[in-house]
Design a protein around this motif. Structure first.
Motif, PDB file in Angstrom:
ATOM      1  N   ASN A   1       0.850  -1.242   0.050  1.00 48.45           N
ATOM      2  CA  ASN A   1       0.052   0.063   0.162  1.00 48.45           C
ATOM      3  C   ASN A   1       0.901   1.294   0.003  1.00 48.45           C
TER       4      ASN A   1
ATOM      5  N   VAL B   1       0.185   3.493  -2.984  1.00 48.34           N
ATOM      6  CA  VAL B   1      -0.890   4.613  -2.812  1.00 48.34           C
ATOM      7  C   VAL B   1      -1.029   5.868  -3.773  1.00 48.34           C
TER       8      VAL B   1
ATOM      9  N   PHE C   1      -5.265   1.745  -4.817  1.00 48.40           N
ATOM     10  CA  PHE C   1      -4.400   1.762  -3.330  1.00 48.40           C
ATOM     11  C   PHE C   1      -4.798   3.184  -2.604  1.00 48.40           C
TER      12      PHE C   1
ATOM     13  N   ARG D   1      -4.906   5.272   0.979  1.00 54.59           N
ATOM     14  CA  ARG D   1      -4.580   5.827   2.358  1.00 54.59           C
ATOM     15  C   ARG D   1      -5.091   6.960   2.912  1.00 54.59           C
TER      16      ARG D   1
ATOM     17  N   ASN E   1      -6.755  -2.150  -2.027  1.00 57.15           N
ATOM     18  CA  ASN E   1      -6.013  -2.186  -0.800  1.00 57.15           C
ATOM     19  C   ASN E   1      -5.726  -0.648  -0.136  1.00 57.15           C
TER      20      ASN E   1
END
Lengths: 437, 250
Positions: free
Chosen positions: A148, A152, A184, A186, A215
């Motif tokens: 990740n 990301v 990805f 976050r 993810n």
């Protein structure tokens, strides 16, 4: 020999995905360095497989095979399909932050309910300024988190000021619109001292989304005396893979209430890493897996009692039908200093068919001598005597099952403090049950 | 027409025959008592009528209002008017009694093609019945039978009977575990439901219950058959002489 071959294969496939996108990923300098470092950490194992203890029951090498190419930036059609998919999932009055195929979508988001008590930026903005390597620095505790970090593209960073209470939830909605692509993301929520927030994360699929991979990682920093309620609702497409991680650090005298419900996706893994770093903090973790067909749902929790006088309660329920496979792994670590720790873990699985499967792996690692820790587990079918009683009162087999399953799930759902949100979650569970009738 | 006709019923449980050719006819408006020693098959009969899984009917038939009862699912039987008051009502944690009652009543009504009862109508009805049975409101908010005393559980069975208005009530050992006061309240509730449109089958080991629910007919079961039938005098006779004579006869 096989091991080496398998590793080479997956390593190369993901390596080429990273090599293809790395030039297009936001951020240079320290950010690019952090990515490269994380990718190296990932490559040491490649996709986790069953010989890695933490992934024993969820062999991604077998279940995922490959990491798919990154999804394209959503176009107008993708955004309009995403908008349609939101309708069912939106929580009235919540501040809404929408990520479509791994990109923040301002046109679908609504920040107004946050007022002046919280600020929001996107991860992409920060990375593009070559900053934010701190957000990427989350320790290499797991290969999928490392992946990740490397890959990301975007996410949201929400900061709640000290002492502020957000009356309405903050909802991050992950919408997938792509087919055979990966995303990805976050996000980071920082709760100031004495602040209070409810964070809802929803994972949904728009029309046309299939066989995608997500993810996600969320980093939650809970300040001293802060209260966090975190509700996750995983309702991905039937052939999707979703591996999401939550990395949570709590200060002193905080109250944290986590809830996860997985009802979609072919392969779902929710892994939560909680560090209780300040004394007098209460943690409650509740979870539900609703699985059918050949769905695989994994909840893995690591609760690290790093300091004395904290309590943790874990209560996990799985309802598994057809050939579904539910996994619960719960590790409680009590560090040498963490005296007077009170940690309990209970997991119960209801198996609705002969081929349904539930694995449960509790682990207590206790290094202090004055603690109360325990775990328990049950697994089995619905009680025939209860079913017959209900049927003798006029309920059909499915109705009787549904009523007993609702009661079974109720104990986990009841832990959601916000009335509206609790009802919202209960209604989603009910819809799953109704689809069985 | 007979409400319930049991003809030459043979029932097995796990390869062992428990009922060996049982006959019983119950007409609307009648109250029948079935007495007999432990292990004579009384409870098996009640379970088979209600449709409990695990019993294999190898011969004979049961007709309810002229229809083949054994071909019906337990919930169909309930909707058509069969009610079994359990000897040991189960506890169902997490299912509030009110929610259970409403779900069950509406399931039965739906099966019969009737409208669901509105919430105010339902609540009014439950409160009336609960009051007559001395069931406090907070009991209705608790999980079904959770933490109820023996007497409360039996009263909860009678409450359901009053709410569902079945045409056949089977009371399986209603007196077990009840003191005299609890028995009287439950029996009063049952007596209030006696009606020309309804029949009752009272299964009991002891004559005591029949002082409170006075039957029109008494049947003695022994070793899986009805071995003697008579009126309420038969129950008194049994109280004096015991079941041994029938054990020998059977």
């Amino acid at each position: 020999m096989n091991l080496v071959l398998a590793k080479t294969d997956t390593g190369r496939a993901v390596g080429s995905v990273f090599a293809t996108v790395r030039g297009r990923l936001p951020g240079a300098g320290p950010v690019a360095d952090a990515r490269a470092e994380a990718f190296e950490a990932y490559e040491r194992t490649g996709l986790p497989h069953r010989r890695i203890e933490e992934w024993k029951y969820t062999d991604l090498r077998a279940l995922m095979r490959d990491v798919l190419p990154a999804a394209a930036k959503p176009d107008a059609s993708a955004l309009s399909r995403a908008k349609a998919a939101l309708a069912q999932e939106v929580i009235e009055g919540a501040a809404r932050l929408v990520l479509v195929d791994g990109a923040f979508a301002p046109e679908l988001s609504d920040l107004a309910p946050l007022g002046k008590d919280a600020s929001v930026t996107t991860l992409r903005e920060i990375l593009e300024r070559d900053a934010g390597s701190d957000v990427l620095s989350a320790a290499a505790i797991d290969p999928m988190i490392s992946l990740n970090t490397a890959m990301v593209t975007d996410g949201v960073i929400v900061t709640v000021a000290d002492g502020k209470t957000l009356d309405r939830p903050v909802q991050i909605v992950h919408v997938a619109t792509a087919a055979s692509a990966s995303a990805f993301t976050r996000s980071h929520l920082k709760l100031g001292k004495g602040s209070r927030t409810t964070l809802v994360e929803s994972f949904v699929a728009a029309e046309g989304a299939n066989a995608y991979q997500l993810n996600d990682a969320v980093i939650l920093s809970v300040g001293d005396g802060a209260e966090l309620s975190h509700v996750r609702l995983m309702a991905d497409a039937a052939d999707a893979v979703n591996v999401s991680s939550a990395i949570i650090t709590a200060g002193a005298k905080a109250k944290i209430n986590l809830f996860n419900m997985t009802r979609g996706g072919a392969v779902s893994r929710y892994q939560g890493f909680v560090t209780l770093a300040g004394e007098g903090t209460d943690l409650s973790v509740n979870g539900i897996n609703l699985l059918k067909d050949k769905q695989h749902g994994d909840t893995t929790l690591v609760i690290d009692h790093a300091v004395p006088h904290c309590t943790s309660r874990e209560n996990f329920r799985a309802v598994v039908d057809d050939r579904g496979h539910s996994v619960f792994q719960g590790r409680i670590i009590v560090r040498p200093d963490a005296q007077k720790t009170d940690g309990k873990m209970m997991t119960r699985a209801l198996l609705l068919s002969d081929e349904a499967e539930a694995d449960n792996k509790p682990e207590l690692e206790i290094f202090a001598d004055d603690v109360t820790c325990g775990h328990g587990a049950t697994s089995g079918a619905l009680d025939d005597s209860l079913l017959f009683y209900l049927r003798a009162r006029g309920l059909s087999e499915k109705e009787a099952q549904a009523l007993l399953i609702q009661a079974f799930l109720g104990e986990a759902i009841e832990q959601i403090a916000d009335d509206d949100l609790r009802e919202f979650v209960a209604a989603q569970a009910e819809r799953w049950l109704e689809a069985r009738r | 027409m007979a409400l319930l006709e049991v003809r030459d019923l043979h029932v097995r449980v796990e390869e062992r025959e428990i009922l060996h050719g049982l006959d019983l006819t119950v007409n609307t408006g009648e109250v029948h008592a079935i007495m007999g020693p432990n292990g004579s098959g009384k409870s098996t009969l009640s379970h088979v009528i209600a449709g409990k899984p695990g019993y294999e009917v190898t011969e004979g038939q049961i007709l309810f209002k002229g229809e083949d009862l054994l071909a019906m699912e337990p919930d169909e039987r309930a909707a058509k008017g069969v009610f079994l008051a359990f000897q040991y009502p189960v506890e169902i944690p997490g299912v509030a009694t009110m929610n259970f009652l409403r779900t069950a009543l509406n399931a039965q009504r739906k099966y019969r093609g009737e409208e669901e009862l509105s919430t105010p109508d339902f609540l009014k009805k439950v409160r009336e019945v609960a009051k007559s049975l001395n069931i406090p409101q907070d009991m209705l908010r608790r999980g079904v039978n959770v933490g109820f005393s023996g007497g409360e559980k039996k009263r909860n069975e009678v409450l359901q009977m009053a709410l569902f208005q079945p045409s056949l009530c089977i009371l399986d050992e209603m007196d077990s575990g009840l003191d005299i006061d609890a028995l009287r309240i439950a029996a009063d509730g049952v007596n209030a439901l006696r009606s020309p449109d309804r029949a009752m089958v009272v299964i009991t080991h002891y004559q005591r219950l029949l002082n409170y629910i006075v039957p029109d007919f008494v049947h003695v079961m022994s070793r899986g058959r009805v071995v003697k039938s008579g009126d309420k005098e038969l129950a008194l006779e049994l109280e004096a002489s015991g079941y041994t004579q029938f054990e020998d006869a059977a």
